[in-house]
Motif scaffolding. Sequence first.
Motif, PDB file in Angstrom:
ATOM      1  N   THR A  23       0.859  -1.181   0.000  1.00 25.95           N
ATOM      2  CA  THR A  23       0.000   0.000   0.000  1.00 25.95           C
ATOM      3  C   THR A  23       0.890   1.223   0.000  1.00 25.95           C
ATOM      4  N   SER A  24       0.756   2.025  -1.031  1.00 29.62           N
ATOM      5  CA  SER A  24       1.546   3.249  -1.156  1.00 29.62           C
ATOM      6  C   SER A  24       0.734   4.423  -0.635  1.00 29.62           C
ATOM      7  N   TYR A  53       1.043   5.680  -5.856  1.00 31.06           N
ATOM      8  CA  TYR A  53      -0.060   4.921  -6.437  1.00 31.06           C
ATOM      9  C   TYR A  53      -0.809   5.837  -7.386  1.00 31.06           C
ATOM     10  N   ASP A  88      -9.729  -0.234  -1.064  1.00 34.16           N
ATOM     11  CA  ASP A  88      -8.424  -0.802  -0.712  1.00 34.16           C
ATOM     12  C   ASP A  88      -8.428  -2.313  -0.525  1.00 34.16           C
ATOM     13  N   ARG A 109      -6.915   1.407  -7.696  1.00 33.02           N
ATOM     14  CA  ARG A 109      -5.687   2.072  -7.269  1.00 33.02           C
ATOM     15  C   ARG A 109      -4.541   1.131  -7.595  1.00 33.02           C
ATOM     16  N   HIS A 111      -0.746   0.436  -7.089  1.00 31.01           N
ATOM     17  CA  HIS A 111       0.355   0.768  -6.187  1.00 31.01           C
ATOM     18  C   HIS A 111       1.665   0.229  -6.759  1.00 31.01           C
ATOM     19  N   SER A 113       5.853  -0.536  -6.194  1.00 31.17           N
ATOM     20  CA  SER A 113       6.957  -0.724  -5.246  1.00 31.17           C
ATOM     21  C   SER A 113       8.117  -1.391  -5.972  1.00 31.17           C
ATOM     22  N   CYS A 118       7.854  -4.353  -0.610  1.00 31.61           N
ATOM     23  CA  CYS A 118       7.259  -3.002  -0.613  1.00 31.61           C
ATOM     24  C   CYS A 118       8.297  -1.894  -0.517  1.00 31.61           C
TER      25      CYS A 118
END
Length: 164
Positions: A23-24, A53, A88, A109, A111, A113, A118
């Motif tokens: 999760t960004s 994101y 989310d 969304r 995201h 990484s 992450c």
Amino acid sequence: MKKITIFLCLLAGYLIPSYGQCTSEDLYPSTPATSDNSGVAQQISDCVYAGDYSVINGLTVGGDYKFTCTWNDDTSVHRYLTVKDADDNVIAHGISPLTVNDITASSIRLHYSIDADCGTDTECSTATILTVLSCPLPLNAQLSAVTTTGASFTWTQGGSETAW
């Protein structure tokens, strides 16, 4: 004995980290991208960071999509992607290119990484979305011999289709 086993299982679950559903926190670009669902790759941004994101709207629920994110300094370096819905909930995650079949949301969304751990950085990467069509677009479409009563239309097939 059961209490010790349960305790050890809970302890192992706590001590062994799970990765891959990143999760960004930083939205980029600030305005949502909108999929045109054309079957042609669309650029979301040419400078997202691992840790950003993007919001993408206009997806067809039940459609198939391919998401990519590659480092601009070396396009053989693929980023790790996590696709989430507007609430989310994780839809899919994995290394780019990431294909999501039968997508469950019209707005997502995406995201970015470095990896499944992450990791983040401040190096520009290019992100794209492609609608995977069941009948690919024809290539090299050409119109010739146009008259008031007819014309010749030729093209190169876009995939392995045999009927149009």
